[in-house]
Design an enzyme around this catalytic site. Structure first.
Site, PDB file in Angstrom:
ATOM      1  N   ASP A 108      -1.046   1.205  -3.954  1.00  0.00           N
ATOM      2  CA  ASP A 108      -2.009   0.165  -4.715  1.00  0.00           C
ATOM      3  C   ASP A 108      -3.398   0.748  -4.986  1.00  0.00           C
ATOM      4  O   ASP A 108      -4.424   0.161  -5.480  1.00  0.00           O
ATOM      5  CB  ASP A 108      -2.083  -0.763  -3.812  1.00  0.00           C
ATOM      6  CG  ASP A 108      -2.764  -0.444  -2.313  1.00  0.00           C
ATOM      7  OD1 ASP A 108      -2.921   0.543  -1.890  1.00  0.00           O
ATOM      8  OD2 ASP A 108      -3.332  -1.531  -2.038  1.00  0.00           O
ATOM      9  N   SER A 138       0.918  -1.325   0.011  1.00  0.00           N
ATOM     10  CA  SER A 138       0.027   0.136   0.024  1.00  0.00           C
ATOM     11  C   SER A 138       0.871   1.229  -0.039  1.00  0.00           C
ATOM     12  O   SER A 138       1.703   1.595  -0.927  1.00  0.00           O
ATOM     13  CB  SER A 138      -1.092  -0.052   1.182  1.00  0.00           C
ATOM     14  OG  SER A 138      -1.970   0.915   1.237  1.00  0.00           O
ATOM     15  N   ASP A 147      -5.865   2.279  -3.634  1.00  0.00           N
ATOM     16  CA  ASP A 147      -7.312   2.338  -2.585  1.00  0.00           C
ATOM     17  C   ASP A 147      -7.233   3.315  -1.828  1.00  0.00           C
ATOM     18  O   ASP A 147      -8.091   3.570  -0.873  1.00  0.00           O
ATOM     19  CB  ASP A 147      -7.274   0.914  -1.764  1.00  0.00           C
ATOM     20  CG  ASP A 147      -6.239   0.642  -1.006  1.00  0.00           C
ATOM     21  OD1 ASP A 147      -5.246   1.657  -0.677  1.00  0.00           O
ATOM     22  OD2 ASP A 147      -6.264  -0.169  -0.173  1.00  0.00           O
ATOM     23  N   ASP A 186      -2.422   6.135  -3.612  1.00  0.00           N
ATOM     24  CA  ASP A 186      -1.385   5.568  -2.961  1.00  0.00           C
ATOM     25  C   ASP A 186      -0.671   4.328  -3.898  1.00  0.00           C
ATOM     26  O   ASP A 186      -1.321   4.236  -4.999  1.00  0.00           O
ATOM     27  CB  ASP A 186      -1.676   5.242  -1.383  1.00  0.00           C
ATOM     28  CG  ASP A 186      -2.484   3.980  -1.574  1.00  0.00           C
ATOM     29  OD1 ASP A 186      -3.357   3.803  -2.473  1.00  0.00           O
ATOM     30  OD2 ASP A 186      -2.466   3.357  -0.568  1.00  0.00           O
TER      31      ASP A 186
END
Length: 446
Positions: free
Chosen positions: A243, A102, A245, A241
């Site tokens: 990833d 992340s 999400d 960010d």
């Protein structure tokens, strides 16, 4: 005692160090494959990743583990985490996996699991996978070993789906949008969606090299996009960010709007349109008191949960809600996605800009936040600062001093070796003094 691998968001750690090693990933894949294997001929798993160098290692190890248990593997390559939730369900897979840490630096990596319904796994499912990992899994017979292949259309499918979440017959023509993809998983998908909807796109953080994910860019460093918004006179900045999400927004003046402000806007809009399910929003204990007071004025409830978007989603499903999220930028819109989706949340904000004709600066600050401060303190391996008597005494003393005029939240991070010290109060001088006392106590035990 059996080893514990799962934290608040899957398994995470420094790449090539326990538990984020190729050996553990292989065993984890075998255990998850055994857990999800059903009595049918085609056992299927989809695996995506972000742009970290270590993703190759983890991807190959997981593939070996899953195929050894008889699962067929679809390798999606770099795609956003929400795309895994969507494609797991769409491709009728038994399990979906996202390889990502992340917002963490490139030196870290992680493994997140999604069930066949596209939602993240429950604590009970994770504990059972841990049990299988610790006890060992009998491999499939030679004739039942799974196959692996690249699925080339994953990114295109997600791009087309994301566009369907924008209002029909509406366009982004005439809007100049900066999108900072953090050199991460959305470096192709997010600019493509915005451009295809008509925006003039100014991309930032779209040159991943395996080592620069989240480095001075993305949602953890919104100042980079803010400079670009001001320099290019853009109408909006979108910060994702690693990833994709999470979402942080930048208005046309370069001011930052966090997840609380975004939730506040969407909640009131949806309530006015009769679209807000359950009459409430789910958010974590980290969300600002200002959000709670704003929602109260519109007759909207706030369901507080533990930190972590998976707990937000669990509460949403329990209460029948369709909006939730975190101050950090996880915005969960279950009408469209099973987990936080930064791009789809940004499209909802852009839709409001298009429909109202208002500037981002007017829409991105829907309430005045109560002064809040968060301090992250790293601690050494083997230490447990929050268990120390001196730290607990400092916390109790701080709570007494703030009384009903503020609140404290001191917790251990579930994804990094950090103690997060957060406080809110109208009296900023008192808040500063209280937090300094707690920070000093934690540092002494770290």
């Amino acid at each position: 005692m059996a080893d514990r691998f799962f934290g608040t968001d899957g398994v995470r750690g420094m790449a090539n160090s326990y538990p984020m090693t190729a050996d553990i990933a292989l065993r984890l894949g075998a255990a998850a494959g055994r857990y999800f294997r059903q009595d049918k001929n085609d056992h299927r798993v989809v695996i995506g990743k972000d742009t970290r160098l270590s993703g190759y290692m983890i991807e190959n190890a997981l593939t070996a583990g899953f195929t050894s248990s008889g699962m067929n593997v679809f390798l999606l390559g770099p795609v956003p985490t929400p795309a895994i939730g969507y494609l797991t369900h769409s491709l009728r897979a038994d399990v979906g996996v996202m390889i990502s840490a992340s917002h963490n630096p490139a030196t870290d990596n992680g493994i997140k699991f999604f069930g066949p319904d596209g939602f993240k796994l429950s604590d009970e499912a994770e504990r059972e996978i841990e049990r299988l990992l610790n006890t060992g899994v009998t491999p499939a017979r030679p004739g039942n070993i799974g196959r692996a292949r690249r699925f080339e259309d994953a990114r295109g499918r997600y791009v087309e789906y994301a566009k369907t979440t924008f209002p029909r017959r509406k366009r982004l023509d005439g809007l100049r949008v900066v999108v900072d993809c953090a050199n991460g998983a959305a470096y192709r998908t997010a600019p493509a969606v915005l451009w295809e909807l008509g925006a003039e796109v100014i991309p930032v953080g779209v040159e991943p090299n395996g080592l620069n994910i989240n480095a001075e860019c993305g949602s953890t460093h919104p100042e980079t996009a803010a400079r670009k918004v001001r320099d290019t006179r853009a109408d909006l900045g979108i910060c994702l960010d690693g990833d994709a999400d999470r979402l942080i927004l930048i208005d046309e003046k370069g001011h930052v709007a966090d997840g609380d402000q975004i939730m506040g806007l969407i909640a009131t809009r949806w309530a006015q349109e009769g679209r807000l399910a359950g009459g409430a929003v789910a958010a974590t204990v980290m969300s600002n008191l200002g959000l709670e007071r704003h929602l109260e004025r519109f007759g909207i409830g706030l369901e507080r949960t533990s930190v972590g978007d998976r707990y937000v989603v669990e509460r949403m499903r329990e209460k029948g809600l369709n909006l939730g999220g975190e101050q950090s930028g996880h915005i969960v819109l279950t009408d469209y996605a099973t987990t936080g989706d930064g791009l789809i949340a940004a499209l909802q904000f852009l839709a409001t800009m298009v429909e109202t004709g208002q500037k981002a600066s007017k829409l991105a600050r829907v309430f005045a936040p109560v002064p809040q401060k968060l301090i992250n303190l790293r601690y050494a391996a083997g230490k447990a600062p929050l268990d120390a008597d001196a730290v607990q005494e400092a916390i109790r003393a701080g709570e007494q001093r703030l009384g009903t005029g503020g609140r404290l939240l001191i917790r251990k991070s579930g994804t990094e070796p950090l103690i997060r010290v957060m406080g809110e109060a109208g009296d900023t001088a008192l808040l500063e003094d209280v937090l300094n006392s707690i920070v000093a106590a934690v540092k002494a035990e770290s």
